[in-house]
Structures are given as structure tokens and as C-alpha cells.
Scaffold this active site. Structure first.
Site, PDB file in Angstrom:
ATOM      1  N   PRO A   1       0.817  -1.208   0.000  1.00 41.86           N
ATOM      2  CA  PRO A   1       0.000   0.000   0.000  1.00 41.86           C
ATOM      3  C   PRO A   1       0.857   1.266   0.000  1.00 41.86           C
ATOM      4  CG  PRO A   1       0.072  -0.953   2.201  1.00 41.86           C
ATOM      5  CD  PRO A   1       0.799  -1.915   1.286  1.00 41.86           C
ATOM      6  N   GLY A   2       0.495   2.204  -0.831  1.00 42.76           N
ATOM      7  CA  GLY A   2       1.172   3.498  -0.837  1.00 42.76           C
ATOM      8  C   GLY A   2       0.158   4.580  -0.516  1.00 42.76           C
TER       9      GLY A   2
ATOM     10  N   CYS B   1       3.013  29.273 -16.035  1.00 39.56           N
ATOM     11  CA  CYS B   1       2.661  29.904 -17.288  1.00 39.56           C
ATOM     12  C   CYS B   1       2.120  28.845 -18.237  1.00 39.56           C
ATOM     13  CB  CYS B   1       3.905  30.574 -17.851  1.00 39.56           C
ATOM     14  SG  CYS B   1       3.501  31.701 -19.163  1.00 39.56           S
TER      15      CYS B   1
HETATM   16  N1  LLP Z   1       2.994  -1.776  -6.031  1.00 40.84           N
HETATM   17  C1  LLP Z   1       3.163  -1.579  -7.344  1.00 40.84           C
HETATM   18  C2  LLP Z   1       3.908  -2.573  -8.127  1.00 40.84           C
HETATM   19  C3  LLP Z   1       2.620  -0.445  -7.960  1.00 40.84           C
HETATM   20  O1  LLP Z   1       2.783  -0.277  -9.273  1.00 40.84           O
HETATM   21  C4  LLP Z   1       1.916   0.504  -7.189  1.00 40.84           C
HETATM   22  C5  LLP Z   1       1.357   1.699  -7.800  1.00 40.84           C
HETATM   23  C6  LLP Z   1       1.778   0.275  -5.800  1.00 40.84           C
HETATM   24  C7  LLP Z   1       2.336  -0.880  -5.266  1.00 40.84           C
HETATM   25  C8  LLP Z   1       1.079   1.231  -4.878  1.00 40.84           C
HETATM   26  O2  LLP Z   1      -0.267   1.324  -5.155  1.00 40.84           O
HETATM   27  P1  LLP Z   1      -1.213   2.181  -4.158  1.00 40.84           P
HETATM   28  O3  LLP Z   1      -1.320   1.459  -2.852  1.00 40.84           O
HETATM   29  O4  LLP Z   1      -0.576   3.512  -3.962  1.00 40.84           O
HETATM   30  O5  LLP Z   1      -2.497   2.264  -4.866  1.00 40.84           O
HETATM   31  N2  LLP Z   1       0.793   8.310 -10.084  1.00 40.84           N
HETATM   32  C9  LLP Z   1      -0.514   7.671  -9.969  1.00 40.84           C
HETATM   33  C10 LLP Z   1      -0.418   6.366  -9.246  1.00 40.84           C
HETATM   34  C11 LLP Z   1       0.425   5.358  -9.949  1.00 40.84           C
HETATM   35  C12 LLP Z   1       0.501   4.117  -9.147  1.00 40.84           C
HETATM   36  C13 LLP Z   1       1.290   3.095  -9.830  1.00 40.84           C
HETATM   37  N3  LLP Z   1       1.589   1.968  -9.048  1.00 40.84           N
HETATM   38  C14 LLP Z   1      -1.457   8.597  -9.209  1.00 40.84           C
HETATM   39  O6  LLP Z   1      -1.048   9.716  -8.909  1.00 40.84           O
HETATM   40  O7  LLP Z   1      -2.601   8.247  -8.974  1.00 40.84           O
END
Ligand code: LLP
Length: 432
Positions: free
Chosen positions: A291-292, A361
Site C-alpha cells: 500500500p502506498g 505559465c
Molecule cells: N505496487 C506496485 C507494483 C505499484 O505499481 C503501485 C502503484 C503500488 C504498489 C502502490 O499502489 P497504491 O497502494 O498507492 O495504490 N501516479 C498515480 C499512481 C500510480 C501508481 C502506480 N503503481 C497517481 O497519482 O494516482
């Protein structure tokens, strides 16, 4: 309020993690990211506790560094019993500088350079999550040169469409990530890994998408992955030690996003996984999730100061702030929704339809369109964009040579600088 760490004082001031947001701007300047350490810890504990409770003591969530990477976040994640995933040597370096135990770190990316692999091994990275055959060969070669046996997982694509937006749908067969199960590529790559002397294959990884609210997605992905695990056991006697299910659950950016009960969902996923394992005659491998967003998003907000308020009668109204797409590119990139409030006028009616725009800009420099703020909004007001703890600082740029914002952390008792504000000297530091 979309998150319980937000409150409003009698005189209409927004408080976040117990801190007066207007005082934070007075003390640290504008704009800034404000993060709530107590909320980060709370979010970590939800995953750590429920994964151990339902998947067993050997389960572990990994903080997905890409959501937000700076030294203090690794200190907090480690103290809470999390591992971490990194997708670059830069994230790895940050974790290392923070003293994060790198045996709990997993190195992702669909294209690790030789230098990344070499650096990862030198740092004592726990695992590489190998994306493809070529990478397995390079990891094996460099591990051999350095005289070690390197643990890896193989990234597989289970072919699940998470029904989120395409840009983050990474678990599908046509993805740039991983090796597909359905095409037979996964089994081929698995055999290559097994044949390598300096590789210790520990298991498999998948990631089906981000901002996912529905456990069906994890269950469908895990079902495909576990069938593969059973196949590899039956055909080759291979015992999978670890199964990594990728990113975490979605978060509430606005009142329209659902409230999600993560422990209840993890319980549901674990029950289904245990049933599937029983049916397939295999033991449940040690489960990892990464989780991120759901660790850091609602633990952060961005505070800006309003500048020009432009009223174009019968057309559009604009509130310009002293930040924008360099500190939060997500609306420009994905049209992401956010809740935006006037932090010093929380008790006023919001009946002024406007777009909140940045200072760059570029007309695409928009933080949010068609939202309501108090009609008295004026230069000097504090504008807060909520739920910006994930994928804001980590995706920030110096577009227009605007210095990056500081991260100010509050923990209920004190506030401290976790990341300093960039200076103009920082901006020209690498210019010759
Ligand atoms: N593990 C892998 C292999 C991933 O590709 C990702 C997210 C995560 C974990 C974490 O996922 P989360 O728990 O955060 O949903 N820049 C985009 C998000 C790209 C996420 C890509 N991978 C945004 O701002 O929404």
C-alpha cells in the site's frame, strides 16, 4: 469532513492532525505540504495488524515508496513494522539514508539498469522483483560477480482489469509490467529463474491497479496467482514462499469516494485465499501487499495562499494560488478530483463556483475545476487541498523553476520540518 484527522475551530479555522493550518503557514511560509505522523502510523497499523491477524504472523505490508519517499517516512514505516518497495536507486538511497533495514526492501521497476541491480546488491536489498527474463539473467550475472545468491520474486500479470483508470491498470496482459500467465511466458520465465545458480526464487508478485476499492479485484488476481503457484508445485515441485499482491486500497479524495473498511476487506480476501489454497492442496504463501496511497494520502494536505481572484461574469471564476502543477500534477495528468477548502473561512457558505489554478505559465496548470469556495475568498486567504499525501511530493517538479515545497510534519504534540523548502540556490545547484 472526508478524514477524521480534520476539524474546524469555532472561529472557522481548519485544523489538521491537531494543528492550526493558518499557524503552520505563519510559522513555515506558503505553500507547504502538511503531514500528520499520527495518521500515517494509524494507516500503517491497519495493514500490519489486519494482515498479521488474517494472513498469519509471516504476512507483511510494504510501504510503496512511489507514493511518497523522504527519510522520515521510512523511519515511521519501519517503527510500525512495515517493509518497503522501491522502484529506483533514488528511492533505495533515501531508505538507506534513513537507516531502513534493507532486508525488508523489495526493488521493483520494469527496467532496472545494471547500475540499479549492482547498487541494490551492494546495499543488501532483500529482494528484487524481477520483471522479465532479461532482468533475471542480469541479476544472476551481477550476483555471481559479487559472489552472492540473490533472492527474487517474479512479477506476473494475472490479466485482471481493475476497472480503474487505464493509466494505472498494470495487471493486464498487454501491460509493460511483468510476464503474463495466460500466454505461458510466466512459466517460461519461472524455469529460467530456477536454472540460475545465483538466484533464489522465493515467489511471485502481481499488481492489478491503484485506487482500488473492490476486494473482488484482489481475489480474482490472487485466484489466478494461486492456480499458478499450484501448477508450479505440481509440475516442478516448487514451493512458493511469498506471494505479493501489490498495491493497497483506494482513498477518499471527495465525499463521493466510498469509505472503505480495510480490515474487513483483508479478512474477506484471506478467507477466500485460504479456501482456494485448500482446494488446490497448497499452503498459503507468506502474503505481502504494497500500500502506498492508503498509507499516506489522507495523512497529508497542501496549504496555499490565494493570490488573484478573477471573476469573469457569465463565464468563469478563478482563484489563483502560490503553487500548482509543480507540487500537484495529478489534475493536469489524470483530472483527479480533490476536496478544496478555504482553511481560514471554514464557517462561511461555499457558494462561489470557481477553478483553483496554479501560478505556472500554462493554462493546464489547474488544481481543481468547478468547485465551491466562500464568495468572500480573496488575496491572502489560505486554500487547502486535502488528501495530497500520496503522489504529490513524489511527483513534484521544478517547472518554471519553482522551488519544491517543504513537508511539515505534525504529530499531535509538535510540528517539525521533515523536508526543507527548496531554495533558489537549490534550483541552480547543478547548473554549470
Ligand atoms: N505496487 C506496485 C507494483 C505499484 O505499481 C503501485 C502503484 C503500488 C504498489 C502502490 O499502489 P497504491 O497502494 O498507492 O495504490 N501516479 C498515480 C499512481 C500510480 C501508481 C502506480 N503503481 C497517481 O497519482 O494516482
Amino acid at each position: 469532513m472526508i478524514c477524521e484527522n480534520l476539524s474546524v475551530s469555532k472561529d472557522g479555522i481548519l485544523f489538521f492532525g491537531g494543528a492550526d493550518t493558518t499557524e503552520m503557514i505563519k510559522k513555515y511560509g506558503s505553500p507547504l505540504y502538511l503531514m500528520d505522523e499520527v495518521r500515517i502510523r494509524h494507516n500503517c497499523r491497519i495493514y500490519v495488524d489486519s494482515m498479521k491477524k488474517y494472513f498469519g504472523e509471516n504476512a507483511m505490508p510494504l510501504l510503496a515508496s512511489k507514493a511518497n519517499s523522504f527519510k522520515q517516512i521510512y523511519r515511521i514505516a519501519n517503527e510500525e513494522g512495515m517493509g518497503t518497495d522501491v522502484v529506483s536507486s533514488g528511492e533505495l538511497y533515501t531508505a538507506k539514508c534513513a537507516g531502513f533495514p534493507l532486508e525488508k526492501a523489495y526493488f521493483h521497476s520494469n527496467n532496472k539498469t545494471d547500475a540499479d541491480i549492482s547498487y541494490g546488491i551492494d546495499c543488501g536489498i532483500g529482494y528484487f522483483v524481477a520483471d522479465n527474463e532479461e532482468e533475471i539473467c542480469v541479476i544472476d550475472r551481477i550476483a555471481k560477480e559479487k559472489g552472492i545468491i540473490q533472492k527474487i520474486l517474479i512479477r506476473l500479470t494475472p490479466g485482471i482489469d481493475p476497472h480503474t483508470y487505464e493509466a494505472v491498470a498494470t495487471g493486464k496482459v498487454d501491460s509493460k509490467f511483468g510476464s503474463a500467465i495466460i500466454t505461458g511466458e510466466a512459466e517460461r520465465v519461472f524455469n529460467i529463474a530456477l536454472s540460475k545458480e545465483n538466484i533464489d526464487l522465493c515467489g511471485f508478485h502481481c499488481h492489478v491497479g491503484s485506487q482500488v476499492f473492490d476486494s473482488d479485484v484482489y481475489i480474482a488476481a490472487a485466484e489466478t496467482m494461486l492456480s499458478f503457484v499450484a501448477d508450479m508445485k505440481n509440475k516442478y515441485g516448487f514451493i512458493t514462499k511469498e506471494l505479493n499482491l501489490g498495491g493497497g486500497y483506494g482513498v477518499r479524495y471527495t465525499e463521493n469516494d466510498p469509505v472503505i473498511d480495510i480490515p474487513a476487506n483483508i479478512k474477506l480476501v484471506s478467507e477466500t485465499l485460504n479456501e482456494i489454497c485448500k482446494k488446490l492442496g497448497i499452503d498459503l504463501p507468506a502474503i505481502r501487499m504494497e500500500p502506498g496511497r492508503s498509507i499516506v494520502a489522507d495523512a497529508g494536505l497542501t496549504l496555499y495562499t490565494a493570490g488573484s481572484v478573477k471573476r469573469i461574469p457569465e463565464y468563469k471564476n478563478y482563484v489563483s494560488v502560490d503553487g500548482g502543477m509543480p507540487d500537484n500534477p495529478r489534475y493536469a495528468l489524470y483530472k483527479s478530483e480533490y476536496t478544496v477548502v478555504c482553511a481560514n473561512k471554514m464557517n462561511e457558505n461555499c457558494d462561489f463556483l470557481c477553478s483553483v489554478v496554479g501560478r505556472c505559465c500554462e493554462s493546464g496548470d489547474i488544481l481543481q475545476e468547478n468547485i465551491y469556495l466562500p464568495s468572500s475568498v480573496e488575496r491572502g486567504d489560505i486554500i487547502a487541498v486535502l488528501t495530497t499525501g500520496a503522489y504529490n511530493y513524489s511527483m513534484a517538479s521544478n517547472y518554471n523553476r519553482i522551488p519544491r515545497l517543504p513537508i511539515i510534519m505534525v504529530d499531535g504534540k509538535r510540528d517539525y520540518v521533515a523536508v526543507k523548502r527548496e531554495t533558489f540556490e537549490d534550483i541552480v545547484r547543478n547548473d554549470i
